[in-house]
Design a protein around this motif. Structure first.
Motif, PDB file in Angstrom:
ATOM      1  N   VAL A 215      -0.164  22.282  47.714  1.00  0.00           N
ATOM      2  CA  VAL A 215       0.469  21.113  47.799  1.00  0.00           C
ATOM      3  C   VAL A 215      -0.573  19.986  47.850  1.00  0.00           C
ATOM      4  N   LEU A 216      -0.458  18.878  47.189  1.00  0.00           N
ATOM      5  CA  LEU A 216      -1.548  17.758  47.223  1.00  0.00           C
ATOM      6  C   LEU A 216      -1.276  17.103  48.443  1.00  0.00           C
ATOM      7  N   HIS A 217      -2.252  16.852  49.168  1.00  0.00           N
ATOM      8  CA  HIS A 217      -2.310  16.146  50.584  1.00  0.00           C
ATOM      9  C   HIS A 217      -1.934  14.587  50.160  1.00  0.00           C
ATOM     10  N   ARG A 218      -0.925  14.159  50.910  1.00  0.00           N
ATOM     11  CA  ARG A 218      -0.482  12.802  50.724  1.00  0.00           C
ATOM     12  C   ARG A 218      -1.330  11.702  50.769  1.00  0.00           C
ATOM     13  N   GLY A 219      -2.538  11.889  51.731  1.00  0.00           N
ATOM     14  CA  GLY A 219      -3.514  10.895  51.772  1.00  0.00           C
ATOM     15  C   GLY A 219      -4.603  10.587  50.731  1.00  0.00           C
TER      16      GLY A 219
END
Length: 368
Positions: free
Chosen positions: A242-246
């Protein structure tokens, strides 16, 4: 005397030829055999050297005995299913939906939930979810489990593996058919860093000794989260990250919060990197997750022997692993957002989100 020798030499010549031919053939056989063995030895030596060179990034695969019983690749769909016709001309144009190694980058609007769930329900995987609820984090179990039962892989077989130091605080939650909870005791922690490092240790040991033949597909998730929308079979692949939101929008690779100290086993040079992945949600085939968590555990142990701790603990080692062992599916930040952050326009739906909390109060060492 010379005349006598010349007269009998043809007979001797024949005899010598008769004897020498088998000897020459045998010598040739021994020479050839030795050459082949030497070649094999050289090849083995070269292969060994090649393997040794890749040990930094590649983890030895330990196959599950039931690996062939279920695979993501069985894309069989039941007959008579009603769903919208797919289009080659319409779709998401505001975000990238494929990586540069040509695997899906999953967003809302890039899949049909009716189709994808029907395909994977037909394969009937046994899904495991590992969460760690140590110390005061047991307070988050009820919300995680109740919302998971509402949105997470509904109608699939799911076992929640709850690692906790307080079994009495595991709540009684109504579970759907084919879904259950298994509680696994772990020691308490003095530092929150011990909890995050312990996830990889206990996951490695549990897969190896307890659930290798009980689970086909495994997720690791943070317990301080709630599900808000369907989290379905579109997340399945051999290894889903999952891509980190930041850091998913405009962050340059040199600015990713990778471990930059060469002394650490998690070190990534500033010239390398694809994305920055979160360690709070990941999933995959049991054996592929086993390889990942064992790698992170062993590398963090090596760091500890050298008196160093990666900047973001197991997440740093995770990003090192995924850089050189590419995930087979990348999930957008829809699959882990945070209640601290405003939801941007490109995130059409938040499937799971981390809760706001007082870190100084819930963490054993006050959040430090």
């Amino acid at each position: 005397m010379c005349f006598f020798t010349l007269r009998i030499s043809p007979k001797i010549h024949c005899l010598v030829c008769f004897i020498s031919v088998p000897i020459l053939l045998w010598a040739f056989y021994l020479y050839s055999r030795g050459s082949v063995q030497n070649s094999i030895a050289i090849m083995r030596s070269d292969n060994t050297a090649a393997v040794m060179k890749t040990q930094t990034y590649v983890v030895e695969v330990k196959h599950c005995s039931n690996k062939d019983s279920w695979t993501v690749g069985n894309l069989l769909m039941p007959t008579g299913l009603i769903y919208a016709q797919p289009s080659t001309q319409r779709g998401r144009t505001d975000v990238n939906c494929v990586t540069n190694w040509n695997v899906p980058l999953v967003w809302e609007g890039t899949f049909d939930p009716v189709v994808i769930d029907a395909i994977y329900k037909k394969t009937d995987p046994r899904v495991g979810v590992m969460v760690f609820a140590v110390g005061k984090y047991t307070r988050f179990l009820k919300g995680f489990l109740e919302t998971g039962e509402k949105y997470f892989l509904t109608d699939f077989r799911v076992t929640y593996y709850i690692f906790t130091d307080s079994e009495k605080d595991v709540p009684a939650v109504t579970l759907g058919e084919g879904r259950k909870i298994t509680v696994l005791p772990v020691p308490s922690a003095r530092r929150w860093q011990e909890v995050v490092f312990g996830r990889m240790k206990w996951a490695t040991m549990t897969i190896d000794k307890q659930i290798r033949n009980k689970t086909d597909y495994l997720f690791l998730m943070d317990v301080d989260s709630l599900f808000y929308h369907r989290f379905g079979a579109e997340s399945f692949s051999r290894l889903s990250a999952v891509l980190h939101r930041g850091y998913y929008k405009r962050t340059e690779r040199a600015d990713f919060p990778y471990e930059r100290r060469p002394e650490s086993r998690a070190y990534i040079p500033v010239t390398e990197g694809d994305y920055y992945y979160t360690a709070a949600v990941l999933g995959g085939y049991l054996e592929d997750i086993y390889n990942l968590v064992r790698y992170c555990y062993e590398q963090s142990e090596e760091d500890a022997r050298n008196n160093i701790e990666a900047v973001w603990q197991e997440e740093s080692h995770l990003n090192k692993y995924l850089l050189y062992n590419k995930p087979t599916k990348v999930l957008s930040p829809e699959y882990l957002w945070s209640d601290y952050d405003k939801v941007p326009a490109d995130v059409k739906v938040v499937r799971i989100s981390q809760l706001k909390k007082n870190y100084a109060e819930v963490r054993p060492n006050g959040g430090h």
